[in-house]
Design an enzyme around this catalytic site. Structure first.
Site, PDB file in Angstrom:
ATOM      1  N   THR A   1      -3.178  70.735  53.804  1.00 54.71           N
ATOM      2  CA  THR A   1      -1.775  71.362  53.971  1.00 54.71           C
ATOM      3  C   THR A   1      -1.471  72.526  52.821  1.00 54.71           C
ATOM      4  O   THR A   1      -0.626  73.308  52.955  1.00 54.71           O
ATOM      5  CB  THR A   1      -0.684  70.183  53.745  1.00 54.71           C
ATOM      6  OG1 THR A   1      -0.855  69.605  52.431  1.00 54.71           O
ATOM      7  CG2 THR A   1      -0.802  69.223  54.897  1.00 54.71           C
TER       8      THR A   1
ATOM      9  N   ALA B   1       4.775  67.799  48.940  1.00 50.06           N
ATOM     10  CA  ALA B   1       4.834  69.025  48.304  1.00 50.06           C
ATOM     11  C   ALA B   1       6.030  68.917  47.416  1.00 50.06           C
ATOM     12  O   ALA B   1       5.749  69.422  46.125  1.00 50.06           O
ATOM     13  CB  ALA B   1       5.143  70.483  49.261  1.00 50.06           C
TER      14      ALA B   1
ATOM     15  N   GLN C   1       1.360  75.365  58.537  1.00 49.28           N
ATOM     16  CA  GLN C   1       1.991  73.960  58.804  1.00 49.28           C
ATOM     17  C   GLN C   1       2.659  74.049  60.321  1.00 49.28           C
ATOM     18  O   GLN C   1       2.619  73.315  61.131  1.00 49.28           O
ATOM     19  CB  GLN C   1       2.492  73.203  57.807  1.00 49.28           C
ATOM     20  CG  GLN C   1       1.946  72.926  56.796  1.00 49.28           C
ATOM     21  CD  GLN C   1       0.899  71.803  57.280  1.00 49.28           C
ATOM     22  OE1 GLN C   1       1.596  70.668  57.388  1.00 49.28           O
ATOM     23  NE2 GLN C   1      -0.318  71.848  57.286  1.00 49.28           N
TER      24      GLN C   1
ATOM     25  N   GLU D   1       6.133  68.346  59.314  1.00 51.66           N
ATOM     26  CA  GLU D   1       6.360  67.437  60.654  1.00 51.66           C
ATOM     27  C   GLU D   1       7.509  68.190  61.038  1.00 51.66           C
ATOM     28  O   GLU D   1       7.605  67.609  62.462  1.00 51.66           O
ATOM     29  CB  GLU D   1       6.491  66.190  60.116  1.00 51.66           C
ATOM     30  CG  GLU D   1       5.301  65.353  59.623  1.00 51.66           C
ATOM     31  CD  GLU D   1       5.373  64.118  59.057  1.00 51.66           C
ATOM     32  OE1 GLU D   1       5.006  63.151  59.386  1.00 51.66           O
ATOM     33  OE2 GLU D   1       6.260  64.074  57.948  1.00 51.66           O
TER      34      GLU D   1
END
Length: 744
Positions: free
Chosen positions: A478, A520, A633, A700
């Protein structure tokens, strides 16, 4: 000397050094810190350690039944093969991966819980030898009748509170629904899915008689030594787990895989280092999966288009003894209004591989249903889907009346509509045609609950002013290395090339791990806290005020003084540790990221196939720490959403529980031909309640709702509603009006 510094998120954050930004690196699309290692093939992954050493290899023996007890394991023939070192069987074998943060994986205890469950492992001097000998192990079973179909509802139980409170009600939904002017009541189904990360679950383990060292592909290191201690009997403080590079996980590696446990058992038994890489079939059959769902959506609406009551009831599968459930209603709790509400979940027990977290657990499946339902209601009312959402925007969380920390949903929808040309959307299905292709547009909202997790990080500044960040955090692809480097560089006033980052070692400061879109902000906030402590130490050494001290390009600037860090340190290194903990803000505000998807499709009236022509995602997720990695992402989420809409379906044989398509030859995922040019727009945003960074999760968010935008576009193109995913061509062809084909 190292000092611990803690920040509890009890208050909203004000302006910080990240806002003032002397280095100008935060938020920018900085290149990946570890990028050169990855493109040159020199970033070491779990299976590649101990190259050149005398190592052994393991291969799993899978069960050939789905349910029953193990009478005996005869390894005589296998052990007679030259090169075989040992065959391990018995109750210490684990049946699948462990659940995230569980004390340990579930052991088989003499039973078979699902088809192809591990029942033994062969350790040999060569991989080929282990693979061959595994086929010679004879296992005698007492087979029992199994349960393999969610539709049968053989055993239904209420799940534990993992990962959300499963059943939440407010008011009297049944009464309110009975009185509603418009009553929407439909059922949606989603199949089982596999994470199918590019790097399979793999482990290299080494026992030296006192210490156990493990290199494994694993997202969450904090609990790993304890889990392995339970299985091996080795004290947790004598186990070190390394996971510096991971080739994808998507939740399937939040819990230790069976490869890790059995590699450790193998190295202890043989005294040699042991490598185990699961085959792709092992990954599909013996780690974890996303459970199937049957979702009933009921919404009461006024004729003017106001939602009055909302119910989202989900049945989902898991194996016996597993408390995790697919939380399909996780966004339904807060996304749309309704004074009277039901959000509920039940587990249907099946004798199939356990279900666990998979990218965007809950939203990825639940929003296929709810966003399809919103589109259907809007169409029934003669309202534009954008306008219908705009007029049903709640002011507070409708389940709890908690204020939103920040909510840019309507901003995302309106910006997406403008950019996509939503006003040109065909007004009726089948009205826009290009030869055999019918063209349509669809949209859907996106949301992802935000969590701040306890996390810590150490920063060491060497005498020359170079900073090194160390934390047990992992990077599953990521961009964690890069983001932590950017945060430290911005806070400490250092060029990027003066900041090093070391991750993936259980001896480092314990971190949140990669998962749940919390990595993060959680790990990054601990770096922020450590940076503040380091700044205070530098300020004290030059008798300056830490709040007003300016740091830039390796210098401290106070008044008319500009002092290089090296001159402040005077040959001494400084080490500090920062820790972030969630606090009152998590309880006093409802935190989530928001977005909107817009899609244009073409549906072929002859073949029934669907082609994605355009796909736009607009997101708002607080401060974006790295525009390049955040956008990447989102691309991944969009592509995965295409797969869930049109292709992905983990087929379980209802006669025997076998996962039929247990590899990437038969489990279909999007390829280049399926994916158009993707467009991602990230709105400028800050959420001061979410973290000291004012950021929220995005990894997500981009998958949530994509599939519904696609199937809504399919309806706009050809008039076929999809409630049973995926939208394969046979389902579309069966519902296409005959006159479409006649006109082709």
């Amino acid at each position: 000397m190292n000092t611990m510094n803690k920040h509890v998120m009890d208050e909203a954050i004000g302006e910080t050094r990240l806002d003032r930004g002397t280095q100008g690196v935060i938020g920018k699309g900085a290149p990946r810190y570890e990028g050169k290692l990855k493109v040159s093939g020199t970033a070491p992954y779990a299976y590649e350690y101990l190259a050149g050493e005398d190592v052994a290899y393991g291969f799993i023996v899978p069960a050939s039944i789905a349910k029953g007890t193990i009478r005996s394991v005869d390894a005589t023939k296998a052990e007679a093969v030259p090169g075989v070192l040992t065959v391990i069987s018995g109750d210490r074998i684990v049946r699948a991966a462990s659940q995230p943060m569980a004390p340990a994986a579930q052991t088989i205890d003499g039973e078979v819980f699902h088809y192809n469950q591990p029942v033994a492992v062969v350790i040999a001097d060569r991989f080929e030898t282990a693979r061959h000998a595994a086929k010679l192990v004879k296992v005698d079973y007492d087979a029992k009748e199994g349960r393999f179909d969610i539709a049968a509802r053989t055993t239904v139980r209420e799940p534990a509170s993992m990962p959300m409170e499963p059943n939440q009600t407010r008011g009297d939904f049944e009464s309110a629904f009975a009185k509603a002017e418009i009553q929407y009541d439909q059922t949606f189904t989603t199949p089982s899915y596999q994470a199918a990360a590019m790097e399979p679950h793999a482990t290299t383990a080494k026992w030296d008689g006192e210490r156990l060292t493990v290199w494994t592909s694993h997202q969450l290191l904090e609990t790993a030594p304890g889990q392995l201690s339970k299985h091996t009997g080795v004290d947790a403080d004598k186990i070190t787990v390394h996971s510096p590079y991971i080739g994808g996980g998507f939740g399937s590696k939040l819990g230790l895989g069976p490869d890790a446990v059995m590699a450790c058992l193998g190295t202890i038994a043989t005294g040699k280092p042991v490598k185990i890489a699961l085959t792709r079939q092992n990954v599909f059959q013996a780690t974890s999966r996303r459970g199937e769902t049957v979702q009933r959506v009921r919404i009461g609406v006024t004729k003017a288009g106001k939602i009055t009551c909302f119910a989202h009831e989900t049945d989902t599968t898991n194996s016996p003894g597993n408390g995790f459930f697919e939380p399909s209603g996780i966004s339904s709790v807060f996304l749309y209004p309704g004074e009277d509400r039901i959000v509920s979940h039940n587990i249907v027990e099946t004798d199939v591989l356990m279900a666990s977290a998979c990218r965007a657990p809950g939203e990825a499946t639940g929003m296929l249903a709810t966003e399809g339902a919103l589109d259907e209601i809007a169409e029934q009312l003669g309202l534009d889907p954008v306008e219908f959402r705009r007029m049903n925007e709640p002011e507070v969380n409708p389940q709890t009346d908690t204020p939103f920390s920040s909510r840019r949903l309507i901003d995302c929808i309106e910006e997406g509509a403008r950019r996509f040309g939503w006003s040109d959307r065909p007004k009726t299905p089948g009205s826009r045609r290009e030869g055999e292709w019918l063209i349509g547009m669809g949209m859907a909202s996106a949301s992802r609950k935000n969590d701040l997790m306890e996390s810590s990080a150490e920063i060491e500044m060497s005498p020359d002013g170079r900073a090194t960040v160390r934390t047990g955090m992992t990077d599953i692809g990521t961009g964690t290395y890069t983001i932590l480097q950017q945060i430290a560089a911005e806070m400490l006033g250092l060029p990027l090339d003066m900041v090093d980052v070391e991750l993936g070692d259980s001896r480092f400061a314990p971190s949140s791990g990669s998962g749940g879109s919390w990595g993060a902000n959680s790990a990054g906030s601990s770096v922020y806290v450590a940076s503040l402590a380091l700044i205070r130490e530098l300020a004290s050494r030059i008798d300056a005020d830490a709040e007003t001290l300016t740091l830039k390009d390796g210098h401290a600037i106070s008044g008319n003084r500009q002092i290089p860090f090296a001159d402040i340190l005077k040959g001494e290194a400084i080490s500090v540790t920062g820790k972030i903990e969630p606090g009152k803000q998590a309880e006093e505000t409802h935190q989530a990221s928001y977005g909107a998807h817009f899609c244009e499709v073409a549906v072929n009236v002859v073949t029934g196939e669907t082609r994605i022509r355009r796909l736009l995602t607009v997101g708002a997720a607080g401060r974006i720490l790295n525009e390049k990695t955040a956008t990447s992402q989102c691309y991944g989420g969009q592509i995965w959403g295409i797969g869930y809409a049109l292709e992905e379906d983990l087929v379980i044989d209802k006669r025997n529980g076998l996962i039929v398509n247990h590899d990437l030859a038969e489990y279909h995922v999007p390829v280049h031909a399926d994916v158009p040019q993707l467009d991602v727009v990230l709105l400028e945003d800050r959420d001061p309640h979410a973290s000291p960074l004012a950021g929220k999760g995005i990894g997500e968010l981009a998958i949530a709702g994509v599939g519904a935008a696609i199937t809504n576009a399919i309806y706009n193109a050809c008039g076929v509603r999809i409630r049973d995913y995926p939208a394969t061509l046979d389902k579309i062809l069966a519902e296409l009006p005959d006159d479409y084909l006649t006109a082709a």
